[in-house]
Design a protein around this motif. Structure first.
Motif, PDB file in Angstrom:
ATOM      1  N   MET A   1      94.964 -25.248  44.098  1.00  0.00           N
ATOM      2  CA  MET A   1      94.396 -25.461  42.761  1.00  0.00           C
ATOM      3  C   MET A   1      95.528 -25.673  41.755  1.00  0.00           C
ATOM      4  O   MET A   1      96.466 -24.883  41.697  1.00  0.00           O
ATOM      5  CB  MET A   1      93.575 -24.238  42.343  1.00  0.00           C
ATOM      6  CG  MET A   1      92.964 -24.370  40.947  1.00  0.00           C
ATOM      7  SD  MET A   1      92.117 -22.843  40.466  1.00  0.00           S
ATOM      8  CE  MET A   1      90.849 -22.779  41.711  1.00  0.00           C
TER       9      MET A   1
ATOM     10  N   ALA B   1      83.178 -21.014  37.886  1.00  0.00           N
ATOM     11  CA  ALA B   1      84.326 -21.051  36.979  1.00  0.00           C
ATOM     12  C   ALA B   1      84.274 -19.941  35.933  1.00  0.00           C
ATOM     13  O   ALA B   1      85.061 -19.951  34.991  1.00  0.00           O
ATOM     14  CB  ALA B   1      84.390 -22.408  36.281  1.00  0.00           C
TER      15      ALA B   1
ATOM     16  N   ARG C   1      86.719 -34.108  33.609  1.00  0.00           N
ATOM     17  CA  ARG C   1      86.751 -34.448  35.039  1.00  0.00           C
ATOM     18  C   ARG C   1      88.030 -35.187  35.412  1.00  0.00           C
ATOM     19  O   ARG C   1      88.664 -34.838  36.415  1.00  0.00           O
ATOM     20  CB  ARG C   1      85.511 -35.257  35.431  1.00  0.00           C
ATOM     21  CG  ARG C   1      85.491 -35.605  36.914  1.00  0.00           C
ATOM     22  CD  ARG C   1      84.254 -36.415  37.311  1.00  0.00           C
ATOM     23  NE  ARG C   1      83.048 -35.605  37.406  1.00  0.00           N
ATOM     24  CZ  ARG C   1      81.886 -36.070  37.869  1.00  0.00           C
ATOM     25  NH1 ARG C   1      81.786 -37.352  38.247  1.00  0.00           N
ATOM     26  NH2 ARG C   1      80.819 -35.291  37.935  1.00  0.00           N
TER      27      ARG C   1
ATOM     28  N   LEU D   1      93.213 -25.045  31.945  1.00  0.00           N
ATOM     29  CA  LEU D   1      92.908 -24.413  33.225  1.00  0.00           C
ATOM     30  C   LEU D   1      92.985 -22.893  33.169  1.00  0.00           C
ATOM     31  O   LEU D   1      92.327 -22.210  33.941  1.00  0.00           O
ATOM     32  CB  LEU D   1      93.853 -24.936  34.306  1.00  0.00           C
ATOM     33  CG  LEU D   1      93.508 -26.322  34.848  1.00  0.00           C
ATOM     34  CD1 LEU D   1      94.630 -26.838  35.733  1.00  0.00           C
ATOM     35  CD2 LEU D   1      92.205 -26.273  35.629  1.00  0.00           C
TER      36      LEU D   1
ATOM     37  N   ARG E   1      86.889 -20.843  32.999  1.00  0.00           N
ATOM     38  CA  ARG E   1      87.891 -21.892  33.176  1.00  0.00           C
ATOM     39  C   ARG E   1      87.184 -23.230  32.936  1.00  0.00           C
ATOM     40  O   ARG E   1      86.518 -23.766  33.824  1.00  0.00           O
ATOM     41  CB  ARG E   1      88.512 -21.819  34.569  1.00  0.00           C
ATOM     42  CG  ARG E   1      89.269 -20.522  34.831  1.00  0.00           C
ATOM     43  CD  ARG E   1      89.849 -20.487  36.239  1.00  0.00           C
ATOM     44  NE  ARG E   1      90.531 -19.226  36.482  1.00  0.00           N
ATOM     45  CZ  ARG E   1      91.808 -18.977  36.196  1.00  0.00           C
ATOM     46  NH1 ARG E   1      92.546 -19.942  35.659  1.00  0.00           N
ATOM     47  NH2 ARG E   1      92.354 -17.805  36.440  1.00  0.00           N
TER      48      ARG E   1
ATOM     49  N   HIS F   1      86.791 -26.471  35.253  1.00  0.00           N
ATOM     50  CA  HIS F   1      86.002 -26.293  36.468  1.00  0.00           C
ATOM     51  C   HIS F   1      84.533 -26.026  36.153  1.00  0.00           C
ATOM     52  O   HIS F   1      83.673 -26.153  37.031  1.00  0.00           O
ATOM     53  CB  HIS F   1      86.558 -25.130  37.289  1.00  0.00           C
ATOM     54  CG  HIS F   1      87.959 -25.343  37.760  1.00  0.00           C
ATOM     55  ND1 HIS F   1      88.354 -26.485  38.408  1.00  0.00           N
ATOM     56  CD2 HIS F   1      89.064 -24.565  37.654  1.00  0.00           C
ATOM     57  CE1 HIS F   1      89.645 -26.405  38.699  1.00  0.00           C
ATOM     58  NE2 HIS F   1      90.102 -25.261  38.248  1.00  0.00           N
TER      59      HIS F   1
END
Length: 453
Positions: A1, A303, A378, A388, A414, A417
């Motif tokens: 990640m 997330a 995205r 993030l 987050r 996500h």
């Protein structure tokens, strides 16, 4: 990640990265060109809201939805509302049923919180949808549907009404089964207490048997006629499934938040799946559906901190089932006003939304100085990397409790996500109920108003 290359304290770098990727919303016709490009050929677009009572969230979701319907061929709007109440609106926008205007079509939405759907913005959108359908004679009409499961008793009535028309003997069987609920007086909370707190009283077998009865009739009809389910049958079947799931929801709601939350979101996701399948069968092409729900349902729970506790969401389930064909859009605001209550079943109030907590996503967006904007999440970008790291995110439902702001309305998430794009409206106003009470009209006293008075 991937991990963020930005320090949590480097606010200037964070805001620059966001500003470089953001698309400012100025009210023009091209506001959402970039968003529609990102959506591409996705079949499910889930549009959130950070509160259940903000005018701009309803307004902007309507703007996006109108373009998705007109430009990308979306054929249904599915909302966080009860199936039978929303289906009355569906009949109206398709020029069916007996309602003569949008306000009348919203007449089923009387249960708390009625302002979620009985408000000026929803009336404007329904008027637009009716006019859009009317302007396309002979074309398939775009519908309006509900995904939620609170309408236990109303849905039972709708099942019996349908069976009485097509199978009176079957209606009598179902009526006897549903009589199990009679001594609860159409009070789902009373049933929840009786069936959920260790009591042996439960109508589980009865509601399952009635759903099976409906499904068996469908199988027999399809085998005989060689066609898929009619709209009328599909409506009845979904009501029977709702009764079954609502009974389970109320029976389990005292066993903990995770169990009841997951049952409700699973029901909404399954209803979305069933709706898409039915529309595809009747239209002959894959269905494209817009969803309107709260961020807490639209976002991907994996997330968030609640996801780590075991909760799932409609957004997460849609991503698992449809992959990139599901596009999730969140909304946020920094401050303003909101329509909300102070207690469950309490009156709608126009309440002042406090400025977002320092360090939250909302505070960070405010510090960009951009005002209103759409942020893609995205595609890989500096802004996506910058976001993030987990931060606080605000969620206001039908209650707003500013005195316990941090505990009641914030959780860790987050963002990249959780959503595929974020729409931030910096200062927002309250949605206007169709029947504002004196509590709403007078607004809320300023925070400096003496507490003891």
């Amino acid at each position: 990640m991937p991990t963020s290359t930005f320090s949590a304290t480097d606010t200037a770098a964070l805001t620059r990265a966001i500003a470089d990727s953001a698309h400012v919303l100025d009210g023009g016709a091209g506001d959402y060109d970039a968003l529609l490009d990102l959506i591409g050929d996705a079949r499910f677009v889930l549009l959130g809201e950070a509160t259940h009572g903000t005018h701009e969230f309803y307004e902007q979701r309507a703007r996006i939805t109108e373009r998705l319907i007109g430009e990308k061929g979306f054929i249904a709007v599915a909302v966080e509302a009860d199936w039978p109440d929303a289906y009355r609106v569906n009949r109206y926008v398709r020029a069916e049923g007996g309602d003569v205007d949008a306000v009348g079509a919203l007449g089923g939405f009387r249960r708390f919180p009625s302002w979620m759907w009985r408000n000026d913005d929803v009336v404007h959108f329904i008027d637009w949808l009716r006019a859009y359908n009317d302007a396309r004679p002979g074309a398939a009409r775009t519908g309006f549907y509900g995904l939620d499961l609170y309408s236990l008793f109303t849905s039972m009535e709708e099942v019996l009404r349908y069976l009485q028309q097509v199978d009176p003997a079957g209606a009598e069987e179902a009526r006897k089964r549903y009589a199990c609920f009679d001594h609860y007086g159409d009070d789902s909370q009373q049933y929840a207490y009786a069936a959920g707190l260790g009591s042996s009283e439960s109508c589980q077998r009865e509601v399952v048997a009635t759903l099976e009865q409906i499904q068996q009739r469908a199988a027999a009809d399809m085998q005989r006629d060689g066609i898929g389910a009619s709209d009328a049958f599909f409506y009845a079947q979904q009501n029977a499934r709702l009764v079954k799931n609502a009974e389970e929801y109320y029976r389990t709601m005292f066993r903990g938040r995770v169990s009841s939350w997951n049952l409700r979101d699973r029901h909404m996701a399954e209803t979305l799946d069933a709706l898409a399948e039915h529309l595809a069968q009747t239209r002959g092409v894959p269905a494209k559906v817009v969803v309107w729900e709260h961020n807490s349902h639209v976002g991907d729970a994996r997330a968030t901190e609640v996801g780590r506790l075991g909760e799932w969401t409609v957004g997460e389930l849609a991503r698992k089932r449809y992959g990139d064909d599901a596009f999730l859009v969140g909304f946020s605001t920094y401050d303003g006003w909101v329509t909300a209550a102070s207690d469950w079943d309490g009156p709608a109030e126009r309440k002042q939304v406090r400025p977002a907590l320092a360090g939250s996503y909302e505070d960070l967006f405010h510090q960009t100085g951009l005002g209103n904007f759409m942020l893609p999440l995205r595609p890989r970008s500096a802004a996506r990397d910058a976001l993030l790291e987990a931060r606080l995110q605000r969620a206001i439902g039908v209650l707003y409790l500013p005195r316990t702001e941090r505990q009641s309305h914030y959780f860790s998430a987050r963002l990249p996500h959780q959503f595929d794009a974020m729409i931030h409206i910096d200062t927002t106003d309250a949605v206007h109920p169709l029947e504002p009470t004196s509590h709403w009209d007078k607004g809320e006293a300023p925070e400096t108003y003496p507490v003891g008075l």
